[in-house]
Design a protein around this motif. Sequence first.
Motif, PDB file in Angstrom:
ATOM      1  N   PHE A   1     -10.091  -3.837  -5.650  1.00 56.14           N
ATOM      2  CA  PHE A   1      -9.393  -5.571  -5.108  1.00 56.14           C
ATOM      3  C   PHE A   1      -8.079  -4.807  -4.506  1.00 56.14           C
ATOM      4  O   PHE A   1      -8.161  -4.711  -2.861  1.00 56.14           O
ATOM      5  CB  PHE A   1      -8.972  -6.219  -5.609  1.00 56.14           C
ATOM      6  CG  PHE A   1      -7.828  -7.564  -5.086  1.00 56.14           C
ATOM      7  CD1 PHE A   1      -8.580  -8.253  -4.208  1.00 56.14           C
ATOM      8  CD2 PHE A   1      -6.770  -7.693  -5.950  1.00 56.14           C
ATOM      9  CE1 PHE A   1      -7.952  -9.369  -3.516  1.00 56.14           C
ATOM     10  CE2 PHE A   1      -5.465  -8.578  -4.807  1.00 56.14           C
ATOM     11  CZ  PHE A   1      -6.589  -9.268  -3.645  1.00 56.14           C
ATOM     12  N   LEU A   2      -7.151  -4.281  -5.012  1.00 56.73           N
ATOM     13  CA  LEU A   2      -6.121  -3.434  -4.573  1.00 56.73           C
ATOM     14  C   LEU A   2      -6.487  -2.382  -3.254  1.00 56.73           C
ATOM     15  O   LEU A   2      -5.514  -2.293  -2.427  1.00 56.73           O
ATOM     16  CB  LEU A   2      -5.066  -2.975  -5.386  1.00 56.73           C
ATOM     17  CG  LEU A   2      -4.459  -3.684  -6.404  1.00 56.73           C
ATOM     18  CD1 LEU A   2      -3.817  -3.341  -7.683  1.00 56.73           C
ATOM     19  CD2 LEU A   2      -3.029  -5.030  -6.224  1.00 56.73           C
TER      20      LEU A   2
ATOM     21  N   ILE B   1       1.707  -2.881 -10.013  1.00 56.86           N
ATOM     22  CA  ILE B   1       0.762  -4.253 -10.311  1.00 56.86           C
ATOM     23  C   ILE B   1      -0.105  -3.824 -11.667  1.00 56.86           C
ATOM     24  O   ILE B   1      -0.682  -4.929 -12.439  1.00 56.86           O
ATOM     25  CB  ILE B   1       0.106  -4.582  -9.129  1.00 56.86           C
ATOM     26  CG1 ILE B   1       1.001  -5.377  -7.609  1.00 56.86           C
ATOM     27  CG2 ILE B   1      -0.832  -5.568  -9.440  1.00 56.86           C
ATOM     28  CD1 ILE B   1       0.487  -5.174  -6.698  1.00 56.86           C
ATOM     29  N   MET B   2      -0.614  -2.662 -11.461  1.00 55.98           N
ATOM     30  CA  MET B   2      -1.443  -2.283 -11.587  1.00 55.98           C
ATOM     31  C   MET B   2      -1.424  -1.922 -13.357  1.00 55.98           C
ATOM     32  O   MET B   2      -1.252  -2.753 -15.016  1.00 55.98           O
ATOM     33  CB  MET B   2      -2.429  -1.286 -11.854  1.00 55.98           C
ATOM     34  CG  MET B   2      -3.245  -1.685 -10.062  1.00 55.98           C
ATOM     35  SD  MET B   2      -4.364   0.484 -10.066  1.00 55.98           S
ATOM     36  CE  MET B   2      -5.815   0.219 -11.397  1.00 55.98           C
TER      37      MET B   2
ATOM     38  N   ILE C   1       3.338   1.643  -0.529  1.00 60.88           N
ATOM     39  CA  ILE C   1       1.960   0.593  -0.458  1.00 60.88           C
ATOM     40  C   ILE C   1       1.237   1.173  -2.209  1.00 60.88           C
ATOM     41  O   ILE C   1       1.054   0.238  -3.093  1.00 60.88           O
ATOM     42  CB  ILE C   1       0.953   0.704   0.346  1.00 60.88           C
ATOM     43  CG1 ILE C   1       1.651  -0.113   1.443  1.00 60.88           C
ATOM     44  CG2 ILE C   1      -0.355  -0.643  -0.038  1.00 60.88           C
ATOM     45  CD1 ILE C   1       0.773  -0.334   2.711  1.00 60.88           C
ATOM     46  N   ASP C   2       1.511   2.455  -2.033  1.00 63.15           N
ATOM     47  CA  ASP C   2       0.416   3.049  -3.561  1.00 63.15           C
ATOM     48  C   ASP C   2       1.765   2.813  -4.624  1.00 63.15           C
ATOM     49  O   ASP C   2       0.959   2.315  -5.674  1.00 63.15           O
ATOM     50  CB  ASP C   2       0.248   4.675  -3.236  1.00 63.15           C
ATOM     51  CG  ASP C   2      -1.120   5.342  -2.914  1.00 63.15           C
ATOM     52  OD1 ASP C   2      -1.370   3.510  -2.476  1.00 63.15           O
ATOM     53  OD2 ASP C   2      -1.299   5.816  -2.198  1.00 63.15           O
TER      54      ASP C   2
ATOM     55  N   LEU D   1       1.678  -8.934  -2.375  1.00 60.95           N
ATOM     56  CA  LEU D   1       0.274  -8.555  -1.109  1.00 60.95           C
ATOM     57  C   LEU D   1       1.185  -8.842  -0.205  1.00 60.95           C
ATOM     58  O   LEU D   1       1.434  -8.495   1.235  1.00 60.95           O
ATOM     59  CB  LEU D   1      -0.612  -8.367  -1.566  1.00 60.95           C
ATOM     60  CG  LEU D   1      -1.671  -7.981  -2.736  1.00 60.95           C
ATOM     61  CD1 LEU D   1      -2.422  -8.479  -3.434  1.00 60.95           C
ATOM     62  CD2 LEU D   1      -1.368  -6.382  -2.269  1.00 60.95           C
ATOM     63  N   GLU D   2       1.746  -9.964  -0.006  1.00 59.14           N
ATOM     64  CA  GLU D   2       1.786 -11.038   1.143  1.00 59.14           C
ATOM     65  C   GLU D   2       3.155 -10.392   0.830  1.00 59.14           C
ATOM     66  O   GLU D   2       3.327 -10.280   3.280  1.00 59.14           O
ATOM     67  CB  GLU D   2       1.835 -12.663   1.213  1.00 59.14           C
ATOM     68  CG  GLU D   2       0.624 -13.677   1.119  1.00 59.14           C
ATOM     69  CD  GLU D   2      -0.110 -13.428   2.121  1.00 59.14           C
ATOM     70  OE1 GLU D   2       0.181 -13.446   3.566  1.00 59.14           O
ATOM     71  OE2 GLU D   2      -0.875 -12.624   2.559  1.00 59.14           O
ATOM     72  N   GLY D   3       3.732 -10.317   0.981  1.00 57.37           N
ATOM     73  CA  GLY D   3       5.181  -9.307   0.921  1.00 57.37           C
ATOM     74  C   GLY D   3       4.753  -8.153   1.351  1.00 57.37           C
ATOM     75  O   GLY D   3       5.384  -7.547   3.165  1.00 57.37           O
TER      76      GLY D   3
END
Length: 195
Positions: free
Chosen positions: A87-88, A183-184, A176-177, A159-161
């Motif tokens: 997903f990510l 998150i993970m 991004i990574d 994600l929206e940000g």
Amino acid sequence: MGERSLQKKQFILEKAKEVFVEKGFRSVTMKDIVDACEISRGGLYLYYGDTEQIFLEVLAADSEKTEDVFEENVGEDATAAEILAVFLKEQKKEILGSRKTLAVAAYEYAFANPKSVILKKRFNKGVTVLEKLIKMGAENGAFYDVDARVAAKNVMYVLEGLKIAAVTIGISGEAIDQELYLIMQGLIIEEEGQE
């Protein structure tokens, strides 16, 4: 609607998407779409009454396509952590390519139509999917036992940000990574001996 009409409508949507990706939402006219499709104005009006109607169908089709790509990349026996990673990964692709997607047009549409719920529905759909995934991961002992709804919203806000940053100020793959790793790290319980 016959097969030929459905094909014509699909063709119009594909060409219109290219126009919306290039010009955003506000600047697109019916003439732009007529020109892109190389059809008569009357031919276009047979199927659609205005650019907003076309845009909403393009956005809905694009959303379905994104879901299909995600589902194709998730195996039946995938763990919650593997599903989250896929997903990510798909989100990262979308963020990095956001200047070539409907993101700008979607944000323009949302700002021009504050009562529209199209982006809110997409956001809430993402929250619902993530909430189920987080609950599944927690039940299996792969994820921390957190409030799944709150965690899912947090992921969607991040994600929206990132999507907004990509289209406004730019963002690197490395940045991004880092955000996706956080998150993970906040959800997945690392097994001993793993880093």
